[in-house]
Design an enzyme around this catalytic site. Structure first.
Site, PDB file in Angstrom:
ATOM      1  N   ARG A   1      55.144  60.084  59.185  1.00 19.65           N
ATOM      2  CA  ARG A   1      54.507  59.513  57.984  1.00 19.65           C
ATOM      3  C   ARG A   1      55.633  59.016  57.093  1.00 19.65           C
ATOM      4  O   ARG A   1      56.490  59.810  56.670  1.00 19.65           O
ATOM      5  CB  ARG A   1      53.655  60.559  57.267  1.00 19.65           C
ATOM      6  CG  ARG A   1      53.244  60.097  55.883  1.00 19.65           C
ATOM      7  CD  ARG A   1      52.129  60.910  55.282  1.00 19.65           C
ATOM      8  NE  ARG A   1      50.872  60.647  55.956  1.00 19.65           N
ATOM      9  CZ  ARG A   1      49.672  60.968  55.474  1.00 19.65           C
ATOM     10  NH1 ARG A   1      49.570  61.587  54.312  1.00 19.65           N
ATOM     11  NH2 ARG A   1      48.580  60.690  56.143  1.00 19.65           N
TER      12      ARG A   1
ATOM     13  N   HIS B   1      47.526  52.647  58.914  1.00 20.69           N
ATOM     14  CA  HIS B   1      47.144  54.062  59.086  1.00 20.69           C
ATOM     15  C   HIS B   1      46.268  54.179  60.350  1.00 20.69           C
ATOM     16  O   HIS B   1      45.073  54.480  60.276  1.00 20.69           O
ATOM     17  CB  HIS B   1      46.407  54.569  57.848  1.00 20.69           C
ATOM     18  CG  HIS B   1      46.313  56.062  57.746  1.00 20.69           C
ATOM     19  ND1 HIS B   1      46.855  56.921  58.693  1.00 20.69           N
ATOM     20  CD2 HIS B   1      45.720  56.866  56.818  1.00 20.69           C
ATOM     21  CE1 HIS B   1      46.608  58.178  58.336  1.00 20.69           C
ATOM     22  NE2 HIS B   1      45.930  58.169  57.214  1.00 20.69           N
TER      23      HIS B   1
ATOM     24  N   GLN C   1      43.984  57.369  61.260  1.00 23.32           N
ATOM     25  CA  GLN C   1      42.773  57.498  60.446  1.00 23.32           C
ATOM     26  C   GLN C   1      41.633  56.686  61.056  1.00 23.32           C
ATOM     27  O   GLN C   1      40.499  57.153  61.168  1.00 23.32           O
ATOM     28  CB  GLN C   1      43.077  56.978  59.027  1.00 23.32           C
ATOM     29  CG  GLN C   1      41.870  56.980  58.113  1.00 23.32           C
ATOM     30  CD  GLN C   1      41.381  58.385  57.811  1.00 23.32           C
ATOM     31  OE1 GLN C   1      42.170  59.235  57.451  1.00 23.32           O
ATOM     32  NE2 GLN C   1      40.081  58.636  57.960  1.00 23.32           N
TER      33      GLN C   1
ATOM     34  N   ASP D   1      39.029  53.831  49.319  1.00 20.26           N
ATOM     35  CA  ASP D   1      40.266  54.613  49.343  1.00 20.26           C
ATOM     36  C   ASP D   1      40.786  54.650  47.904  1.00 20.26           C
ATOM     37  O   ASP D   1      40.308  53.885  47.046  1.00 20.26           O
ATOM     38  CB  ASP D   1      41.274  53.935  50.293  1.00 20.26           C
ATOM     39  CG  ASP D   1      42.571  54.722  50.472  1.00 20.26           C
ATOM     40  OD1 ASP D   1      42.630  55.906  50.082  1.00 20.26           O
ATOM     41  OD2 ASP D   1      43.549  54.137  50.999  1.00 20.26           O
TER      42      ASP D   1
ATOM     43  N   CYS E   1      38.821  57.916  53.570  1.00 22.39           N
ATOM     44  CA  CYS E   1      39.841  58.587  54.383  1.00 22.39           C
ATOM     45  C   CYS E   1      40.236  59.932  53.771  1.00 22.39           C
ATOM     46  O   CYS E   1      40.713  60.816  54.481  1.00 22.39           O
ATOM     47  CB  CYS E   1      41.058  57.691  54.532  1.00 22.39           C
ATOM     48  SG  CYS E   1      41.698  57.101  52.949  1.00 22.39           S
TER      49      CYS E   1
ATOM     50  N   ARG F   1      39.592  63.571  62.818  1.00 22.26           N
ATOM     51  CA  ARG F   1      41.035  63.375  62.913  1.00 22.26           C
ATOM     52  C   ARG F   1      41.594  64.255  64.026  1.00 22.26           C
ATOM     53  O   ARG F   1      42.451  63.844  64.798  1.00 22.26           O
ATOM     54  CB  ARG F   1      41.724  63.707  61.580  1.00 22.26           C
ATOM     55  CG  ARG F   1      41.351  62.821  60.400  1.00 22.26           C
ATOM     56  CD  ARG F   1      41.829  61.395  60.578  1.00 22.26           C
ATOM     57  NE  ARG F   1      43.240  61.320  60.809  1.00 22.26           N
ATOM     58  CZ  ARG F   1      44.181  61.276  59.848  1.00 22.26           C
ATOM     59  NH1 ARG F   1      43.814  61.249  58.589  1.00 22.26           N
ATOM     60  NH2 ARG F   1      45.464  61.196  60.158  1.00 22.26           N
TER      61      ARG F   1
HETATM   62  N1  NVA Z   1      46.076  54.566  50.919  1.00 23.55           N
HETATM   63  C1  NVA Z   1      46.317  55.983  50.818  1.00 23.55           C
HETATM   64  C2  NVA Z   1      45.805  56.690  52.028  1.00 23.55           C
HETATM   65  C3  NVA Z   1      45.959  58.177  52.001  1.00 23.55           C
HETATM   66  C4  NVA Z   1      45.474  58.818  53.261  1.00 23.55           C
HETATM   67  C5  NVA Z   1      47.820  56.217  50.652  1.00 23.55           C
HETATM   68  O1  NVA Z   1      48.607  55.543  51.309  1.00 23.55           O
HETATM   69  O2  NVA Z   1      48.193  57.058  49.833  1.00 23.55           O
HETATM   70  N1   CP Z   2      43.442  60.745  55.301  1.00 21.24           N
HETATM   71  C1   CP Z   2      44.677  61.250  55.342  1.00 21.24           C
HETATM   72  O1   CP Z   2      45.571  60.734  56.007  1.00 21.24           O
HETATM   73  O2   CP Z   2      44.832  62.390  54.625  1.00 21.24           O
HETATM   74  P1   CP Z   2      46.223  63.119  54.322  1.00 21.24           P
HETATM   75  O3   CP Z   2      47.003  62.216  53.415  1.00 21.24           O
HETATM   76  O4   CP Z   2      45.837  64.416  53.677  1.00 21.24           O
HETATM   77  O5   CP Z   2      46.937  63.315  55.610  1.00 21.24           O
END
Ligand code: NVA
Ligand code: CP
Length: 311
Positions: free
Chosen positions: A108, A135, A138, A230, A270, A298
């Site tokens: 990540r 992502h 997801q 989101d 998500c 997930r």
């Molecule tokens: N768009 C959000 C998704 C979190 C799962 C982020 O990148 O923070």
């Molecule tokens: N949806 C998602 O990726 O959640 P987290 O940021 O908690 O991993």
């Protein structure tokens, strides 16, 4: 007794972004994910003690816990490192240390380049666990959730209301591939990437999906089978939160917006959700909401992914 589906190898060898899965592999993955969910014990030795490194530059609840669990439940070993990648030593050295020890990397990252460079330098599969652009993990769970709910995916209409961000990108390109009509309803200046929109349209032209961009949320969700949103400020954009709250104020998914969609529409997110911003508590708690099914899936979808990349 239902026969377990075959575990097909992902030819690309990575999931740095959604298109690393061929359409055929995507269908196989969804089929396998359903079987993994139905009969998890069948796969309990799928990773046969392989070790996988989880590198997280940003916070996570769902992705981190479900990858750790998925790896453990498939008989593998998960090793977590929460730190910037490539800060203490060059990324290419990180990649070439890791590939001497572990069989796969889940990362990540702040930038997509970090994921792409890990995939470039490590001689082991690399999985994108969220970057600024994509992502993909997801969206695998989301497609599994849609399939469970509606059966057939082709011809569904999904409306994403909010920021043209990482989740919107992965969602639009995967919807287009699967023949799901996709609408992005977003405030001016918060567009999705023009390159990703162009690619999505190119794919949609082949599958019959329609791709609609609008600034009108009511119009955007009209007749939708699923409304997705989101957070308005993603991880790394916290300093823009106030400005974004203003820009996105008319894009909240509330009961009124939901009433413009199909009467049996589902609500998707998500997570994490900021109740009172992009979605109301009422919608989150309504019978339309499938957000915890998405979160559950997930685990299953990532098990299928790990099996197809590493078993
Ligand atoms: N768009 C959000 C998704 C979190 C799962 C982020 O990148 O923070
Ligand atoms: N949806 C998602 O990726 O959640 P987290 O940021 O908690 O991993």
């Amino acid at each position: 007794m239902t026969a377990a589906p075959p575990i097909t190898k992902i030819a690309q060898g990575n999931l740095a972004h959604d298109l690393d899965l061929s359409l055929e592999e995507l269908h196989s993955l969804l089929h396998l994910a359903a079987d993994v969910k139905r009969a998890p014990a069948t796969y309990s030795n799928g990773l046969s003690r392989k070790s996988i490194a989880l590198l997280f530059e940003k916070p996570s609840l769902r992705t981190r816990i479900t990858f750790e669990l998925a790896i453990q439940q498939l008989g593998g070993i998960a090793i977590l490192n929460n730190a910037p990648i490539g800060a203490r030593e060059p990324l290419k050295d990180v990649a070439r240390n890791l590939d001497r020890w572990v069989s796969g990397i889940v990362a990540r990252t702040f930038t997509q380049k970090t994921v792409d460079d890990l995939a470039r330098y490590a001689r082991i599969p690399v999985i994108n666990a969220l970057s600024d652009i994509w992502h993909p993990c997801q969206i695998l769970a989301d497609m599994q959730t849609l399939q469970e709910h509606f059966g057939e995916l082709k011809g569904l209409k999904l409306a994403f209301v909010g920021d043209g961000n990482n989740v919107a990108h992965s969602l639009m390109i995967t919807c287009a591939r699967l023949g799901i009509h996709f609408t992005l309803a977003y405030p001016p200046k918060y567009d999705a990437s023009p390159e990703i929109i162009a690619k999505t349209r190119q794919i949609a032209a082949q599958t019959g999906a329609t791709i609609t961009l609008t600034h009108d949320p009511n119009e955007g969700v009209r007749g939708a089978n699923a409304i997705y949103t989101d957070v308005w400020a993603s991880m790394g954009e916290e300093s823009e939160a106030a400005e974004r709250r203003e820009a996105f104020a008319d894009y909240q998914v509330d009961d009124d917006l939901l009433s413009h969609a199909d009467s049996s529409a589902i609500f998707m997110h998500c997570l994490p959700a900021k109740r009172g911003e992009e979605v109301t508590d009422s919608v989150m708690e309504s019978p339309h909401s499938v957000v915890f099914d998405q979160a559950e899936n997930r685990l299953h979808a990532q098990k299928a992914l790990l099996l197809m990349l590493l078993s």
